[in-house]
Design a protein around this motif. Structure first.
Motif, PDB file in Angstrom:
ATOM      1  N   PRO A 187       0.825  -1.206   0.000  1.00 12.49           N
ATOM      2  CA  PRO A 187       0.000   0.000   0.000  1.00 12.49           C
ATOM      3  C   PRO A 187       0.859   1.256   0.000  1.00 12.49           C
ATOM      4  CG  PRO A 187       0.110  -0.918   2.198  1.00 12.49           C
ATOM      5  CD  PRO A 187       0.804  -1.903   1.299  1.00 12.49           C
ATOM      6  N   SER A 247      -6.764   0.210   8.741  1.00 13.31           N
ATOM      7  CA  SER A 247      -5.931   0.407   7.546  1.00 13.31           C
ATOM      8  C   SER A 247      -4.451   0.549   7.894  1.00 13.31           C
ATOM      9  CB  SER A 247      -6.407   1.636   6.763  1.00 13.31           C
ATOM     10  OG  SER A 247      -6.534   2.748   7.618  1.00 13.31           O
ATOM     11  N   THR A 261      -2.411  -2.682   7.190  1.00 11.07           N
ATOM     12  CA  THR A 261      -2.453  -3.273   5.854  1.00 11.07           C
ATOM     13  C   THR A 261      -1.066  -3.713   5.401  1.00 11.07           C
ATOM     14  OG1 THR A 261      -4.325  -1.869   5.267  1.00 11.07           O
ATOM     15  CG2 THR A 261      -3.118  -2.901   3.458  1.00 11.07           C
ATOM     16  N   THR A 320      -2.317  -4.825  -0.732  1.00 12.41           N
ATOM     17  CA  THR A 320      -3.611  -4.385  -1.238  1.00 12.41           C
ATOM     18  C   THR A 320      -3.750  -4.731  -2.712  1.00 12.41           C
ATOM     19  OG1 THR A 320      -5.101  -2.472  -1.457  1.00 12.41           O
ATOM     20  CG2 THR A 320      -2.753  -2.067  -1.812  1.00 12.41           C
ATOM     21  N   SER A 321      -4.965  -5.130  -3.075  1.00 10.22           N
ATOM     22  CA  SER A 321      -5.336  -5.333  -4.477  1.00 10.22           C
ATOM     23  C   SER A 321      -6.322  -4.225  -4.824  1.00 10.22           C
ATOM     24  CB  SER A 321      -5.988  -6.709  -4.666  1.00 10.22           C
ATOM     25  OG  SER A 321      -6.703  -6.777  -5.887  1.00 10.22           O
ATOM     26  N   PRO A 322      -5.883  -3.159  -5.514  1.00  8.92           N
ATOM     27  CA  PRO A 322      -6.763  -2.015  -5.752  1.00  8.92           C
ATOM     28  C   PRO A 322      -7.874  -2.341  -6.745  1.00  8.92           C
ATOM     29  CG  PRO A 322      -4.677  -1.722  -6.888  1.00  8.92           C
ATOM     30  CD  PRO A 322      -4.533  -2.955  -6.052  1.00  8.92           C
ATOM     31  N   SER A 323      -8.921  -1.527  -6.694  1.00  8.05           N
ATOM     32  CA  SER A 323     -10.017  -1.651  -7.645  1.00  8.05           C
ATOM     33  C   SER A 323     -10.028  -0.410  -8.536  1.00  8.05           C
ATOM     34  CB  SER A 323     -11.349  -1.784  -6.906  1.00  8.05           C
ATOM     35  OG  SER A 323     -11.717  -0.540  -6.330  1.00  8.05           O
ATOM     36  N   ALA A 357     -10.667  -1.015  -1.988  1.00  5.67           N
ATOM     37  CA  ALA A 357      -9.859  -2.121  -2.493  1.00  5.67           C
ATOM     38  C   ALA A 357     -10.699  -3.314  -2.923  1.00  5.67           C
ATOM     39  CB  ALA A 357      -8.859  -2.557  -1.437  1.00  5.67           C
ATOM     40  N   ASN A 358     -10.230  -3.985  -3.954  1.00  9.59           N
ATOM     41  CA  ASN A 358     -10.759  -5.300  -4.296  1.00  9.59           C
ATOM     42  C   ASN A 358     -10.527  -6.247  -3.123  1.00  9.59           C
ATOM     43  OD1 ASN A 358     -11.640  -7.445  -6.286  1.00  9.59           O
ATOM     44  ND2 ASN A 358      -9.568  -8.156  -5.868  1.00  9.59           N
ATOM     45  N   ASP A 361      -7.923  -6.144   0.639  1.00 12.56           N
ATOM     46  CA  ASP A 361      -6.801  -5.755   1.491  1.00 12.56           C
ATOM     47  C   ASP A 361      -6.462  -6.935   2.381  1.00 12.56           C
ATOM     48  OD1 ASP A 361      -6.351  -3.143   0.656  1.00 12.56           O
ATOM     49  OD2 ASP A 361      -7.767  -2.285   2.086  1.00 12.56           O
ATOM     50  N   THR A 413     -12.748  -6.776   1.721  1.00 13.98           N
ATOM     51  CA  THR A 413     -13.091  -6.633   0.313  1.00 13.98           C
ATOM     52  C   THR A 413     -14.280  -5.695   0.132  1.00 13.98           C
ATOM     53  OG1 THR A 413     -13.873  -7.843  -1.650  1.00 13.98           O
ATOM     54  CG2 THR A 413     -14.460  -8.750   0.487  1.00 13.98           C
ATOM     55  N   ARG A 414     -14.318  -5.020  -0.999  1.00 12.45           N
ATOM     56  CA  ARG A 414     -15.354  -4.012  -1.258  1.00 12.45           C
ATOM     57  C   ARG A 414     -16.730  -4.617  -1.503  1.00 12.45           C
ATOM     58  NH1 ARG A 414     -14.605  -1.122  -7.054  1.00 12.45           N
ATOM     59  NH2 ARG A 414     -16.608  -0.286  -6.377  1.00 12.45           N
TER      60      ARG A 414
END
Length: 427
Positions: free
Chosen positions: A206, A289, A292, A295-298, A304-305, A307, A394-395
């Motif tokens: 991150p 956060s 963290t 992270t896999s961003p969206s 995030a897709n 964290d 996850t989002r």
């Protein structure tokens, strides 16, 4: 642990050769690769991705991956992917006791999905458990849908990949790139742990923002394997995860035949004890956060897709503060596991090897016991020690699987842990 050699640095341009002269000099794909090897590229990003985001590795191997038989479906009732394979569940907290560590399966056989969202190979994630009591032997797994993050909870593992071998114990994690062959063998009588199947953007460190240049997980502490190729001859079963299903094929040689490689798309192991924890030195409980790791961003910044968050040993010093996590309802969905020790918000109920799911906007927080202790404790500095919990955040809402709702050790009385929180209002 067995003494193995590692290359350090997350996302670094690594190079390694198991035989002197196996790496070509000055070019990636010469007319004839050294030592009679085949050059093969594994891409983890689009060719035209910005340089900082481009992930790829060149391999120099005895036979290319294309030499494999035809694939046929391989039934596996426990491994699910995508929201379509989950079930509707009430908007309430769910918790599972630790899985039994019996049976005689290998890592693939022992995978079971707790909850899923998104779409295989496109976005979203799956939260899984594994129990392995025997080695995979002449069997390898390729996940074309997702990268896999393994969190061991009990038992050491030897993870063999196309780029080399990684040995891990509870307290470590392993990150395996999408599309790379690997196998997982227990080094003890049994192994149990968790897996995040990340179908979205690849995990990365991150951004640190106001934290500055130091803190959280340091890139140099991630260790990639050195090149190694399997000396034994003989065939392999190749199990491929593709389109949310498993497929199998056979080939006459080992997929672990890479003699040399270079690039920045690599498997990594990481020791959670090297996490530089950030916490308050004044008052209030910071957002999770700050814990963290990856992270896999969206496509929505900050949302995030997936964290990957850990709660390791740390000092608690906040003044005039309710120190455990506050009661909350988050837009993000939270799947949590406990590797070792005691989780401060659930001192009696959450056991190592267990799991919990608090979906989007499902209220949760400390149980009655934790609330009472924290509300009346003498607030002097103390250390939360010998503990390690983690969270896949996850989002999208996570849908529990049929196995999680009807076969796994689901604790029907979980919500009772809050029933003793009485109205104490004193106007």
């Amino acid at each position: 642990m067995t003494v193995l050699t590692y290359l350090t640095g997350f996302g670094n341009q690594h190079s390694s050769e198991a035989e002197p002269g196996a790496l070509p000099i000055g070019r990636n794909s010469p007319q004839r690769a050294p030592l009679g090897l085949y050059a093969e590229l594994l891409s983890g990003s689009a060719f035209t991705a910005p340089r900082a985001d481009n992930r790829r590795t060149w391999m120099y191997r005895r036979r290319p991956a294309v030499v494999v038989g035809r694939y046929a479906p391989l039934p596996h009732g426990g491994w699910k992917s995508g929201a379509a394979e989950g079930e509707a569940a009430p908007p309430e907290p769910l918790r599972w006791a630790p899985l039994p560590v019996d049976g005689g399966g290998d890592f693939i056989d022992g995978l079971r999905s707790y909850a899923v969202n998104g779409e295989p190979g496109v976005q979203g994630m799956g939260a899984l458990a594994y129990v392995a009591t025997r080695a995979m032997g002449r069997r390898a797994l390729v996940n074309a849908d997702a990268e896999m993050l393994i969190v061991p909870q009990q038992g050491r593992l030897l993870v063999t990949t196309e780029l080399g071998r990684l040995e891990v114990a509870p307290g470590f994690i392993v990150l395996l790139p999408r599309g790379m062959a690997f196998k997982v063998d227990p080094l003890d009588a049994l192994a149990r742990g968790y897996v995040c199947e990340n179908c979205g953007a690849a995990f990365r460190l991150p951004e640190l923002g106001p934290i500055g240049s130091n803190g959280l997980a340091n890139p140099r502490d991630f260790e990639a394997p050195v090149a190694w190729h399997e000396p034994e001859a003989g065939g392999y079963e190749i199990v491929k995860r593709f389109g949310g299903r498993l497929w199998r094929a056979t080939q006459e040689h080992s997929p672990f035949n890479v003699v040399a490689w270079h690039g920045n798309l690599a498997p990594y192991r990481w020791d959670t004890a090297r996490f530089m924890t950030i916490n308050t030195v004044s008052f209030d409980h910071p957002d999770p956060s700050i814990f963290t790791v990856l992270t896999s961003p969206s496509d929505t910044p900050g949302w995030a897709n997936v964290d990957f968050v850990i709660f390791p040993p740390r000092w608690m010093v906040a003044e005039d503060t309710f120190r455990p996590p506050w009661y909350h309802r988050n837009v993000m969905s939270e799947f949590m596991g406990l590797v070792t020790g005691q989780y401060d918000a659930k001192p009696g109920g959450f056991k190592p090897g267990g799991a919990s799911l608090h979906n989007s906007y499902v209220p949760h927080g400390p149980d009655s016991e934790a609330f009472g202790q924290a509300s009346n404790a003498e607030l002097k500095p103390h250390k939360l020690d010998a503990t390690l919990a983690f969270m896949f955040e996850t989002r999208w809402p996570l849908k529990p699987t049929p196995w999680a709702l009807r076969e796994a050790p689901l604790e029907a009385s979980y919500a009772d842990c809050w029933q003793d929180l009485k109205d104490q209002f004193q106007p």
